[in-house]
Design a protein around this motif. Sequence first.
Motif, PDB file in Angstrom:
ATOM      1  N   ASP A 225      13.283  50.836  14.617  1.00 18.63           N
ATOM      2  CA  ASP A 225      13.856  50.115  13.490  1.00 18.63           C
ATOM      3  C   ASP A 225      14.036  48.645  13.866  1.00 18.63           C
ATOM      4  OD1 ASP A 225      16.264  49.868  14.957  1.00 18.63           O
ATOM      5  OD2 ASP A 225      17.137  51.644  14.013  1.00 18.63           O
ATOM      6  N   THR A 226      14.416  47.839  12.897  1.00 25.64           N
ATOM      7  CA  THR A 226      14.451  46.397  13.150  1.00 25.64           C
ATOM      8  C   THR A 226      15.494  46.007  14.193  1.00 25.64           C
ATOM      9  OG1 THR A 226      15.879  46.126  11.194  1.00 25.64           O
ATOM     10  CG2 THR A 226      13.512  45.735  10.910  1.00 25.64           C
ATOM     11  N   ASP A 227      16.605  46.706  14.258  1.00 24.08           N
ATOM     12  CA  ASP A 227      17.605  46.400  15.293  1.00 24.08           C
ATOM     13  C   ASP A 227      17.034  46.659  16.683  1.00 24.08           C
ATOM     14  OD1 ASP A 227      19.514  45.614  13.453  1.00 24.08           O
ATOM     15  OD2 ASP A 227      20.488  47.581  13.371  1.00 24.08           O
ATOM     16  N   ALA A 228      16.332  47.784  16.831  1.00 22.20           N
ATOM     17  CA  ALA A 228      15.726  48.096  18.129  1.00 22.20           C
ATOM     18  C   ALA A 228      14.620  47.095  18.462  1.00 22.20           C
ATOM     19  CB  ALA A 228      15.182  49.519  18.125  1.00 22.20           C
ATOM     20  N   LYS A 230      14.466  43.926  17.539  1.00 23.71           N
ATOM     21  CA  LYS A 230      15.111  42.686  17.972  1.00 23.71           C
ATOM     22  C   LYS A 230      15.583  42.799  19.417  1.00 23.71           C
ATOM     23  CE  LYS A 230      16.762  41.338  13.367  1.00 23.71           C
ATOM     24  NZ  LYS A 230      17.954  41.211  12.492  1.00 23.71           N
ATOM     25  N   ALA A 231      16.200  43.933  19.757  1.00 28.43           N
ATOM     26  CA  ALA A 231      16.664  44.137  21.131  1.00 28.43           C
ATOM     27  C   ALA A 231      15.487  44.165  22.096  1.00 28.43           C
ATOM     28  CB  ALA A 231      17.450  45.444  21.216  1.00 28.43           C
ATOM     29  N   THR A 252       8.482  46.951   4.351  1.00 29.59           N
ATOM     30  CA  THR A 252       9.066  46.795   5.689  1.00 29.59           C
ATOM     31  C   THR A 252       8.453  45.680   6.512  1.00 29.59           C
ATOM     32  OG1 THR A 252       7.542  48.414   6.677  1.00 29.59           O
ATOM     33  CG2 THR A 252       9.627  49.249   5.766  1.00 29.59           C
ATOM     34  N   GLY A 255      10.460  42.301   7.289  1.00 28.65           N
ATOM     35  CA  GLY A 255      11.586  42.515   8.186  1.00 28.65           C
ATOM     36  C   GLY A 255      11.141  42.750   9.615  1.00 28.65           C
ATOM     37  N   THR A 259      11.696  40.066  13.289  1.00 28.73           N
ATOM     38  CA  THR A 259      12.355  40.429  14.553  1.00 28.73           C
ATOM     39  C   THR A 259      11.830  39.616  15.725  1.00 28.73           C
ATOM     40  OG1 THR A 259      10.751  42.176  15.105  1.00 28.73           O
ATOM     41  CG2 THR A 259      12.672  42.796  13.748  1.00 28.73           C
TER      42      THR A 259
END
Length: 283
Positions: A225-228, A230-231, A252, A255, A259
Motif C-alpha cells: 500500500d502507499t504507506d508501505a 513511502k516507507a 491507484t 497515489g 510515494t
Amino acid sequence: MIAPPPLPAPILDPIVRLALAEDLGRAGDLTSDATLLPGTRIKAEIRARKTGVLAGMDAAAHTLKCLDEGVALDQRLRDSDKLAPGDVIATLTGEARSILMAERTMLNFIGRLSGVATLTAAFVEKIRHTDATIVCTRKTTPGHRALEKRAVRCGGGTSHRYGLDDAILIKDNHIAACGSVGEALKRAHAYAGHLRMIEVEVDTLAQLEEALPHKPHAVLLDNMDTDALKAAVAMIDGACKAEASGGVNFDTVAGIAETGVDYISVGALTHSASNLDVGLDLP
C-alpha cells in the motif's frame, strides 16, 4: 512525442507472414478473386474511428510490402501521433486485390497496437506531475511481444524486461526455492556479469531490509500500500531503483507515483488493452 524507430524487418517478417498465412489459408482471398477484374486499381484510406494514440504502422506497412510492393502507401500520421475520429492515417493506391487482401491484417495490427499505445498514454498522463515512469511487463500476447512493447513506447511508457534473458529478476518463487532473499541475491551476484542488472521482488519491509545490504540494482515492491511504499522509498534512500507493482489501475496509479518510486509496472498495458477502432474506406 517522438516515435520509436520501426522494428527491423527480421523481427517483423515472421510475425506478419504468420498473420497473413492465417488469414489467406490454403486458397487466398476467394472474394477478391471472384469479384475483381485483373488490373482493377483503387485508392483507399485508413481512418481512425475513435480517439487515441497511433501505433503499429511498421507492421501494417510490412504487411502491404509482403503482398504487393507496387501498392503506394502514403502515411499522413506517424506512430505516437494523437488520433481523432475521422483522421486519415494513411492512403493506399494500387491493385484492388492486393489492398483488400492486406486490409484486415493491417487493421488488426494498427487497432491492437494503437489500443496498447492509447492505454499507456492514459496511465502516463495520470502521473505526469511526478518523476515516476510507467513500464510494461512480460504479460504480452504470445508472439507479439516486440510489437506490443514498441506500442507501449509509442504511448510514452517504457519496458521492464523483454524476456528472461536480459536481466535477473528474483521473484518470490526463486526466493522460496533458495531459502531467503539474501541467499538468492548472493547467488545472483556470483553469477551475473558486470552488465547484468539484478532486481529482487519483496513483499514486506522486512524483506527489503534483508535485501538492501546485498546491493541489488533495483527492488520490486510488490502489492504494497502507499504507506508501505513511502516507507520503502525512505529505506532505499537512493541506494537502488524502486519499482512498484501490483494493484495498479487508474484509481491507484497517481497515489503510487506520489510515494516517490522510480517505476510503476502495469501488466494491463498489454494484457487488457482494448482495440482502437480503425477502418479502411474507399473515398
